[in-house]
Design a protein around this motif. Structure first.
Motif, PDB file in Angstrom:
ATOM      1  N   LEU A 161       0.836  -1.153  -0.012  1.00 48.55           N
ATOM      2  CA  LEU A 161      -0.065   0.258  -0.171  1.00 48.55           C
ATOM      3  C   LEU A 161       0.851   1.468  -0.135  1.00 48.55           C
ATOM      4  N   GLY A 162       2.218   1.353   0.511  1.00 45.93           N
ATOM      5  CA  GLY A 162       2.783   2.414   0.502  1.00 45.93           C
ATOM      6  C   GLY A 162       3.226   2.822  -0.568  1.00 45.93           C
ATOM      7  N   LEU A 163       3.902   1.722  -1.594  1.00 46.06           N
ATOM      8  CA  LEU A 163       4.130   1.836  -2.632  1.00 46.06           C
ATOM      9  C   LEU A 163       3.258   2.237  -3.368  1.00 46.06           C
ATOM     10  N   ILE A 164       1.809   2.226  -3.555  1.00 45.95           N
ATOM     11  CA  ILE A 164       0.725   2.386  -4.660  1.00 45.95           C
ATOM     12  C   ILE A 164       0.772   3.584  -4.119  1.00 45.95           C
ATOM     13  N   ILE A 165       0.531   3.782  -2.536  1.00 43.36           N
ATOM     14  CA  ILE A 165      -0.217   5.507  -2.298  1.00 43.36           C
ATOM     15  C   ILE A 165       1.272   6.228  -2.395  1.00 43.36           C
ATOM     16  N   SER A 166       2.282   6.085  -2.403  1.00 42.47           N
ATOM     17  CA  SER A 166       3.796   7.161  -2.265  1.00 42.47           C
ATOM     18  C   SER A 166       3.645   7.854  -3.753  1.00 42.47           C
ATOM     19  N   HIS A 167       2.716   7.887  -4.196  1.00 39.12           N
ATOM     20  CA  HIS A 167       2.988   8.581  -5.707  1.00 39.12           C
ATOM     21  C   HIS A 167       2.216  10.032  -5.482  1.00 39.12           C
ATOM     22  N   PHE A 168       1.532   9.650  -4.217  1.00 42.08           N
ATOM     23  CA  PHE A 168      -0.302  11.143  -3.995  1.00 42.08           C
ATOM     24  C   PHE A 168       0.254  11.210  -2.724  1.00 42.08           C
ATOM     25  N   ASP A 169       1.197  12.815  -2.585  1.00 42.00           N
ATOM     26  CA  ASP A 169       1.098  14.073  -2.088  1.00 42.00           C
ATOM     27  C   ASP A 169       0.170  14.314  -1.118  1.00 42.00           C
ATOM     28  N   SER A 170      -0.906  13.344  -0.351  1.00 38.38           N
ATOM     29  CA  SER A 170      -2.047  13.707  -0.608  1.00 38.38           C
ATOM     30  C   SER A 170      -2.303  13.062   1.487  1.00 38.38           C
TER      31      SER A 170
END
Length: 108
Positions: free
Chosen positions: A54-63
């Motif tokens: 999950l960290g790898l997936i959402i790391s692209h979002f800065d929210s």
């Protein structure tokens, strides 16, 4: 059975230290293969893998609106798992626990 739980409790609790704890617990459980510890090692490894994925997936979002739910979800899984280990229970974590036991069945 109660002696089995007590002898595996330290490894079971250690497995919930995200990241390195799983490997320490696997080392602790390598000789005697305690079933209680193995159950919690699979749960702890599953939570760690879920956290990394999950960290790898959402790391692209800065929210914060995207990352906060992930942290809450992981915290809920982690607290449920470690509480279960401390109590001497083998209850799978919510939603994913049964899958962890199935997918990681080769890890004992």
């Amino acid at each position: 059975m109660n002696n089995n739980i007590e002898s595996g409790k330290t490894a079971a609790i250690t497995s919930y230290i995200l990241g390195i704890g799983v490997f320490i617990a696997m080392s602790m459980n390598s000789e005697d293969k305690n079933a209680f510890a193995s159950f919690h090692i699979r749960q702890g490894l599953g939570i760690t893998l879920t956290f990394i994925s999950l960290g790898l997936i959402i790391s692209h979002f800065d929210s914060l609106m995207i990352s906060a739910p992930m942290w809450i979800f992981i915290l809920v899984l982690w607290s449920y798992g470690i509480t279960s280990a401390i109590k001497g229970e083998t209850k799978p974590v919510p939603l994913l626990g049964a899958f962890y036991q199935k997918w990681l069945s080769g890890i004992s």
